[in-house]
Motif scaffolding. Structure first.
Motif, PDB file in Angstrom:
ATOM      1  N   ALA A  17      26.981  27.995 -42.532  1.00  0.00           N
ATOM      2  CA  ALA A  17      27.207  26.904 -41.568  1.00  0.00           C
ATOM      3  C   ALA A  17      26.210  27.076 -40.441  1.00  0.00           C
ATOM      4  CB  ALA A  17      28.628  26.935 -41.023  1.00  0.00           C
ATOM      5  N   MET A  18      25.956  26.027 -39.693  1.00  0.00           N
ATOM      6  CA  MET A  18      25.034  26.066 -38.564  1.00  0.00           C
ATOM      7  C   MET A  18      23.656  26.566 -38.982  1.00  0.00           C
ATOM      8  SD  MET A  18      27.418  25.127 -36.435  1.00  0.00           S
ATOM      9  CE  MET A  18      26.448  25.075 -34.945  1.00  0.00           C
ATOM     10  N   LEU A  24      33.341  36.230 -40.783  1.00  0.00           N
ATOM     11  CA  LEU A  24      34.505  36.369 -39.922  1.00  0.00           C
ATOM     12  C   LEU A  24      35.345  37.529 -40.457  1.00  0.00           C
ATOM     13  CD1 LEU A  24      35.546  32.590 -39.799  1.00  0.00           C
ATOM     14  CD2 LEU A  24      33.879  33.770 -38.346  1.00  0.00           C
ATOM     15  N   HIS A  25      35.590  38.527 -39.630  1.00  0.00           N
ATOM     16  CA  HIS A  25      36.365  39.702 -40.027  1.00  0.00           C
ATOM     17  C   HIS A  25      37.602  39.803 -39.131  1.00  0.00           C
ATOM     18  CE1 HIS A  25      32.980  41.586 -42.402  1.00  0.00           C
ATOM     19  NE2 HIS A  25      32.298  40.743 -41.636  1.00  0.00           N
ATOM     20  N   ARG A  26      38.768  39.785 -39.762  1.00  0.00           N
ATOM     21  CA  ARG A  26      40.029  39.906 -39.017  1.00  0.00           C
ATOM     22  C   ARG A  26      40.634  41.277 -39.309  1.00  0.00           C
ATOM     23  NH1 ARG A  26      45.354  38.926 -40.534  1.00  0.00           N
ATOM     24  NH2 ARG A  26      44.654  38.025 -42.499  1.00  0.00           N
ATOM     25  N   LYS A 136      25.520  27.707 -32.314  1.00  0.00           N
ATOM     26  CA  LYS A 136      26.156  28.867 -32.933  1.00  0.00           C
ATOM     27  C   LYS A 136      27.138  29.546 -31.979  1.00  0.00           C
ATOM     28  CE  LYS A 136      22.422  31.021 -34.263  1.00  0.00           C
ATOM     29  NZ  LYS A 136      21.593  32.093 -34.865  1.00  0.00           N
ATOM     30  N   GLY A 137      26.729  29.713 -30.736  1.00  0.00           N
ATOM     31  CA  GLY A 137      27.625  30.329 -29.767  1.00  0.00           C
ATOM     32  C   GLY A 137      28.857  29.479 -29.529  1.00  0.00           C
ATOM     33  N   TYR A 138      28.666  28.170 -29.452  1.00  0.00           N
ATOM     34  CA  TYR A 138      29.791  27.259 -29.249  1.00  0.00           C
ATOM     35  C   TYR A 138      30.735  27.310 -30.445  1.00  0.00           C
ATOM     36  CZ  TYR A 138      32.272  22.852 -28.325  1.00  0.00           C
ATOM     37  OH  TYR A 138      33.236  21.902 -28.101  1.00  0.00           O
ATOM     38  N   ALA A 159      27.349  34.956 -36.552  1.00  0.00           N
ATOM     39  CA  ALA A 159      26.601  33.801 -37.066  1.00  0.00           C
ATOM     40  C   ALA A 159      25.129  34.192 -37.111  1.00  0.00           C
ATOM     41  CB  ALA A 159      26.806  32.568 -36.189  1.00  0.00           C
ATOM     42  N   GLY A 160      24.684  34.622 -38.290  1.00  0.00           N
ATOM     43  CA  GLY A 160      23.292  35.008 -38.447  1.00  0.00           C
ATOM     44  C   GLY A 160      22.910  36.301 -37.770  1.00  0.00           C
TER      45      GLY A 160
END
Length: 283
Positions: A17-18, A24-26, A136-138, A159-160
């Motif tokens: 994405a983006m 994403l790690h939970r 990306k930050g948003y 993100a990247g």
């Protein structure tokens, strides 16, 4: 970037994405569907802000290029515009996502009129926006908010690898530690960063990421100067969006702008001249 210490995540989501790879790690706790919610939050930002396929952003740009008032029907796009307006002020105008014009005089972000109540944007001159130094930050901010709402208190979002956000402390306790590699040599560390409930953004004019075919040149808004000096900016902030805007602003800053923005702690700018040792600007 390298992470010090390892513990298995209780949930991982990987996807594109983006324009980059998102992970994403939970770690423990929260709604079992939390990562799916976070992914949808990021994809919603991508859908709203992309200028590479039909979107709310491309519709807005079409109107602004044609000298028409753009009606913003996507609340994410309107929220992004409001946050960018705050970032433009916080960077003294050095973060400016407008393209196709020199952001001085009658052009640039300051020429936009954003009506938050009517949800419209207009400009006296043809203009367009590119959300590449913000999106990306948003998106990570929105994902982090979704995770918190789902009861997640410990997570790592990337993100990247140039844009990172963490929730809470590291699962082993204390801060999350990251080694930021020197873009000239991945075997060397530029700086080590520790985060708790914060975001990190890295921008650079050198390294493999700068060679992407669709990467636009980084331009100083005030005079249109293309930034070719070998630099890297590393910024930590509570907000990923603000970290992105500040790291971009540091890269394009003139000497006076560096003095205003660089603090050597949470806002760092490095001189990466070939063959020279790592040197923080303003040291």
């Amino acid at each position: 970037m390298t992470r010090r210490g390892r513990q298995s995540a209780t949930g991982i989501e990987r996807f594109a994405a983006m324009g980059t790879r998102v992970e994403l790690h939970r770690f423990g706790g929260g709604d079992p569907d939390a990562l799916a919610m976070a992914r949808r939050a990021i994809e919603a930002v991508d859908d709203a802000l992309t200028i590479h396929r039909p979107s709310s952003a491309t519709a807005m740009n079409d109107a602004l290029r044609g000298g028409r008032v753009a009606v913003i029907d996507d609340p994410l796009l309107l929220d992004a515009l409001v946050r960018i307006d705050a970032g433009h002020v916080a960077t003294d105008g050095l973060f400016d996502p407008t393209v196709g014009v020199q952001a001085s005089g009658s052009g640039g972000w300051q020429a936009l009129c954003i009506d938050r109540v009517a949800a419209t944007v207009s400009c006296a001159a043809p203009i367009a926006l590119d959300f590449g130094g913000f999106g990306k930050g948003y998106a990570l901010d929105r994902a982090a908010a979704a995770l918190r709402a789902a009861g997640v208190t410990c997570a790592l979002l990337s993100a990247g690898e140039s844009s990172i956000a963490v929730l809470g402390e590291h699962p082993l306790g204390g801060a999350w530690s990251f080694g930021i590699p020197d873009p000239r040599d991945a075997g060397r560390t530029l700086v080590e960063i520790e985060l708790i409930d914060a975001a990190l953004s890295v921008s650079s004019t050198v390294g493999g990421g700068t060679l992407a075919p669709d990467r636009a040149a980084m331009v100083r808004p005030r005079d249109g100067a293309v930034m070719v000096a070998p630099r890297a900016a590393v910024v930590t902030e509570r907000s990923g969006a603000m970290a992105e805007m500040l790291s971009t602003a540091l890269i394009v800053a003139d000497d006076a702008g560096v003095v205003r923005l660089h603090d050597g702690k949470s806002r760092m700018l490095f001189d990466l001249a070939p063959g020279e040792p790592i040197r923080m600007v303003s040291e």
